[in-house]
Design an enzyme around this catalytic site. Structure first.
Site, mmCIF file in Angstrom:
data_model
loop_
_atom_site.group_PDB
_atom_site.id
_atom_site.type_symbol
_atom_site.label_atom_id
_atom_site.label_comp_id
_atom_site.label_asym_id
_atom_site.label_seq_id
_atom_site.Cartn_x
_atom_site.Cartn_y
_atom_site.Cartn_z
ATOM 1 N N PHE A 265 0.796 -1.287 0.019
ATOM 2 C CA PHE A 265 0.083 -0.125 0.050
ATOM 3 C C PHE A 265 0.916 1.244 -0.099
ATOM 4 O O PHE A 265 1.679 1.251 0.637
ATOM 5 C CB PHE A 265 -0.831 -0.053 1.332
ATOM 6 C CG PHE A 265 -1.888 1.038 1.165
ATOM 7 C CD1 PHE A 265 -3.205 0.502 0.396
ATOM 8 C CD2 PHE A 265 -1.872 2.114 1.789
ATOM 9 C CE1 PHE A 265 -4.313 1.712 0.555
ATOM 10 C CE2 PHE A 265 -3.027 3.075 1.760
ATOM 11 C CZ PHE A 265 -4.235 2.708 1.112
ATOM 12 N N ASP B 171 2.262 -5.009 8.535
ATOM 13 C CA ASP B 171 0.878 -4.183 8.514
ATOM 14 C C ASP B 171 -0.260 -5.323 8.220
ATOM 15 O O ASP B 171 -0.581 -5.909 7.261
ATOM 16 C CB ASP B 171 0.720 -3.044 7.184
ATOM 17 C CG ASP B 171 -0.010 -2.190 7.145
ATOM 18 O OD1 ASP B 171 -1.463 -2.486 7.765
ATOM 19 O OD2 ASP B 171 0.092 -1.086 6.586
ATOM 20 N N TYR C 254 -10.763 0.989 10.515
ATOM 21 C CA TYR C 254 -12.168 1.074 9.848
ATOM 22 C C TYR C 254 -12.397 0.233 8.649
ATOM 23 O O TYR C 254 -13.518 0.306 8.084
ATOM 24 C CB TYR C 254 -11.992 2.855 9.216
ATOM 25 C CG TYR C 254 -10.780 2.996 8.465
ATOM 26 C CD1 TYR C 254 -10.684 2.407 7.276
ATOM 27 C CD2 TYR C 254 -9.871 3.873 9.091
ATOM 28 C CE1 TYR C 254 -9.459 2.945 6.445
ATOM 29 C CE2 TYR C 254 -8.644 4.162 8.073
ATOM 30 C CZ TYR C 254 -8.587 3.687 6.771
ATOM 31 O OH TYR C 254 -7.321 4.185 6.329
ATOM 32 N N LYS C 255 -11.663 -0.921 8.599
ATOM 33 C CA LYS C 255 -11.759 -1.862 7.566
ATOM 34 C C LYS C 255 -12.641 -2.941 8.330
ATOM 35 O O LYS C 255 -13.716 -2.837 8.484
ATOM 36 C CB LYS C 255 -10.480 -2.111 6.791
ATOM 37 C CG LYS C 255 -9.784 -1.038 6.036
ATOM 38 C CD LYS C 255 -8.414 -1.455 5.601
ATOM 39 C CE LYS C 255 -7.808 -0.171 4.706
ATOM 40 N NZ LYS C 255 -6.463 -0.179 4.436
ATOM 41 N N ARG D 89 -12.441 -5.130 -7.081
ATOM 42 C CA ARG D 89 -11.836 -5.721 -6.023
ATOM 43 C C ARG D 89 -13.195 -5.895 -5.192
ATOM 44 O O ARG D 89 -14.107 -5.048 -4.914
ATOM 45 C CB ARG D 89 -10.896 -4.652 -5.230
ATOM 46 C CG ARG D 89 -10.387 -5.396 -4.103
ATOM 47 C CD ARG D 89 -9.545 -4.183 -3.563
ATOM 48 N NE ARG D 89 -10.024 -2.870 -3.020
ATOM 49 C CZ ARG D 89 -9.454 -2.394 -2.016
ATOM 50 N NH1 ARG D 89 -8.258 -2.778 -1.576
ATOM 51 N NH2 ARG D 89 -10.099 -1.195 -1.450
HETATM 52 C C1 LIG Z 1 -5.830 0.984 4.504
HETATM 53 C C2 LIG Z 1 -4.506 0.939 4.715
HETATM 54 C C3 LIG Z 1 -3.742 2.023 5.295
HETATM 55 C C4 LIG Z 1 -4.334 3.002 5.504
HETATM 56 O O1 LIG Z 1 -3.600 3.982 6.420
HETATM 57 P P1 LIG Z 1 -4.131 5.348 6.962
HETATM 58 O O2 LIG Z 1 -3.012 5.956 7.775
HETATM 59 O O3 LIG Z 1 -5.321 4.930 7.645
HETATM 60 O O4 LIG Z 1 -4.653 6.179 6.137
HETATM 61 C C5 LIG Z 1 -2.275 1.835 5.408
HETATM 62 N N1 LIG Z 1 -1.621 0.798 5.114
HETATM 63 C C6 LIG Z 1 -2.465 -0.394 4.463
HETATM 64 C C7 LIG Z 1 -1.646 -1.614 4.080
HETATM 65 C C8 LIG Z 1 -3.604 -0.099 4.146
HETATM 66 O O5 LIG Z 1 -4.337 -1.187 3.532
#
Ligand SMILES: *Cc1c(COP(=O)(O)O)cnc(C)c1O
Length: 433
Positions: free
Chosen positions: A138, A207, A232-233, A392
């Site tokens: 990401f 992560d 939030y996921k 997705r």
């Molecule tokens: C959703 C996601 C994030 C989101 O990071 P925020 O700091 O909450 O915006 C970070 N890393 C991964 C791998 C994600 O899937």
């Protein structure tokens, strides 16, 4: 519960309805407020609102804040909320109580743990000046790592997943990976990768943004070093919910994290001019935390932990694999001939809780046409090289059922057959995809 039919008989709607009847987790859907007419396959981006959340948030606002005001830091337990919520997250990621705090965003927490990991490596192995990660990680994770490398004169090396093992060399300080890839849904074997990294003297940062609440995670058993994840996921904490951070207790007290704010101080209300880090994971806190958002995240966790008496994450995982297997099977059975490909691994051990389909042309527009029909997934752009554009679909086993999968594939079939995705309104790109 199984979703395979005998002798390659095609799966029917009636089969899917019977899978729902046999589903021991079907009652968990009642914890969520699903809008009618919507099949929500985007819980990997923003989870669904638990039914308990509006009343809880209203109570925090009207009573805890409105009436009790500042007393609520003690009376309502506001001050301990990050640890209390963290303890609930710990149950979902194979960690112990007292090892997790819910705080800040994933990006910020990644900055903290990556800094601490680099400090550790600098002391234990000063010649190691490289972070290794995956090119398709990401982007925010890569940006944070890039910024830290720039600041310290380190190097960020990006590799493809099949090249990770070869990249674990004596120059590497930290291996930073996302457990389940946001784009493909491919999952790493955390224990095996961590052990391979450790064998070369490399620390691991994981992560869990697409893992926590979606797949069983065993941080302690895997001997992982640091982990962060998203609220939030799959944890259904609401838009911008606090993220979380875990540090292996072997390391927690060795270093400060760089954002040494007063909430990470050993005695914040002593108001001393010098910083004294709190023992344990509390030192990974920085400043005052958002109580309304933490209350919403707490509701999301309660809804997820309601699965514990029904088998917990292992039972959720079994259902998630059954849902994604069914989706893959039905797409093959009913949507062949339209140029769809599969970007998600078929092998269970390598699959998270989502399925990504590829399409050379029209992926974005097909997703928009599906959304117009109430089937909410999302689109991620390809890179013009290794990765194609993808459609997705996230499957949150807490609230998605087997008939939902049938209906989603039926809508996809109709969108492809009718060509309605070619209409101009589905080809207008929005700011957030
Ligand atoms: C959703 C996601 C994030 C989101 O990071 P925020 O700091 O909450 O915006 C970070 N890393 C991964 C791998 C994600 O899937």
């Amino acid at each position: 519960m199984t979703t395979t039919t005998h002798n390659n008989t095609p799966v029917t709607l009636a089969h899917c309805q019977s899978f729902d009847q046999q589903d021991p987790l079907s009652s968990l859907r009642d914890f969520f407020s699903l809008p009618s007419g919507v099949i929500y396959l985007d819980g990997n981006s923003l989870g669904v609102m638990p039914k308990a959340t509006p009343a809880r948030v209203a109570d925090v606002v009207a009573r805890e804040w409105g009436t009790d005001l500042i007393q609520s830091w003690n009376k309502a337990g506001w001050f301990q909320m990050p640890q209390k919520v963290g303890d609930k997250i710990a149950r979902l990621i194979g960690a112990n109580a007292g090892e997790v705090v819910a705080t800040d965003s994933t990006s910020i927490n990644l900055f903290k743990v990556l800094s601490a990991a680099l400090n550790m490596a600098a002391e234990d192995a000063p010649r190691r000046k490289r972070i290794v990660s995956e090119r398709s990680n990401f982007p925010t994770d890569l940006y944070i790592a890039e910024a830290l490398c720039k600041e310290r004169g380190y190097e960020l090396m990006l590799v493809e997943p099949e090249d990770i093992a070869a990249a674990l060399t004596a120059e590497v300080a930290v291996l930073m990976l996302t457990h389940v890839n946001y784009r493909t849904g491919a999952m790493h074997d955390m224990a095996a990768v961590t052990s391979a990294a450790h064998a070369e003297g490399i620390l691991t940062v994981w992560d869990l943004a697409h893992s926590a609440g979606a797949v069983p995670v065993k941080l302690t058993a895997a001997k992982a070093d640091f982990a962060v994840g998203c609220g939030y996921k799959y944890l259904n904490g609401g838009p911008g919910a606090p993220a979380f951070v875990w540090v292996n207790p072997l390391h927690t007290n060795r270093f400060w994290q760089p954002l040494a704010g007063w909430w990470g101080h050993a005695t914040p209300f002593a108001f001393t001019p010098d910083y004294q880090p709190a023992p344990g994971i509390t030192r990974y806190m920085c400043g005052t935390q958002p109580m309304i958002s933490l209350a919403a995240l707490d509701c999301g966790l309660d809804a997820t932990l309601a699965a514990e008496p029904l088998g917990g994450m292992d039972a959720l995982r079994k259902k998630s694999l059954a849902l994604t297997d069914l989706f893959i099977q039905l797409v093959e059975q009913r949507c062949s001939g339209y140029g769809l490909g599969l970007a998600t691994p078929q092998t269970h051990a390598q699959r998270g809780s989502q399925v990504c389909l590829t399409k050379d042309e029209g992926a974005y527009a097909i997703v928009q046409a599906l959304i117009a029909r109430g089937v909410v997934g999302d689109y991620r752009a390809g890179d013009g090289e290794r990765h194609k554009d993808i459609l997705r679909f996230g499957f949150t086993p807490l609230y998605i059922g087997f008939e939902d999968v049938w209906n989603a594939v039926e809508h996809l079939r109709q969108v492809l057959e009718s060509g309605e995705w070619q209409r101009p309104e589905f080809n207008q790109k929005h700011a957030v995809t």
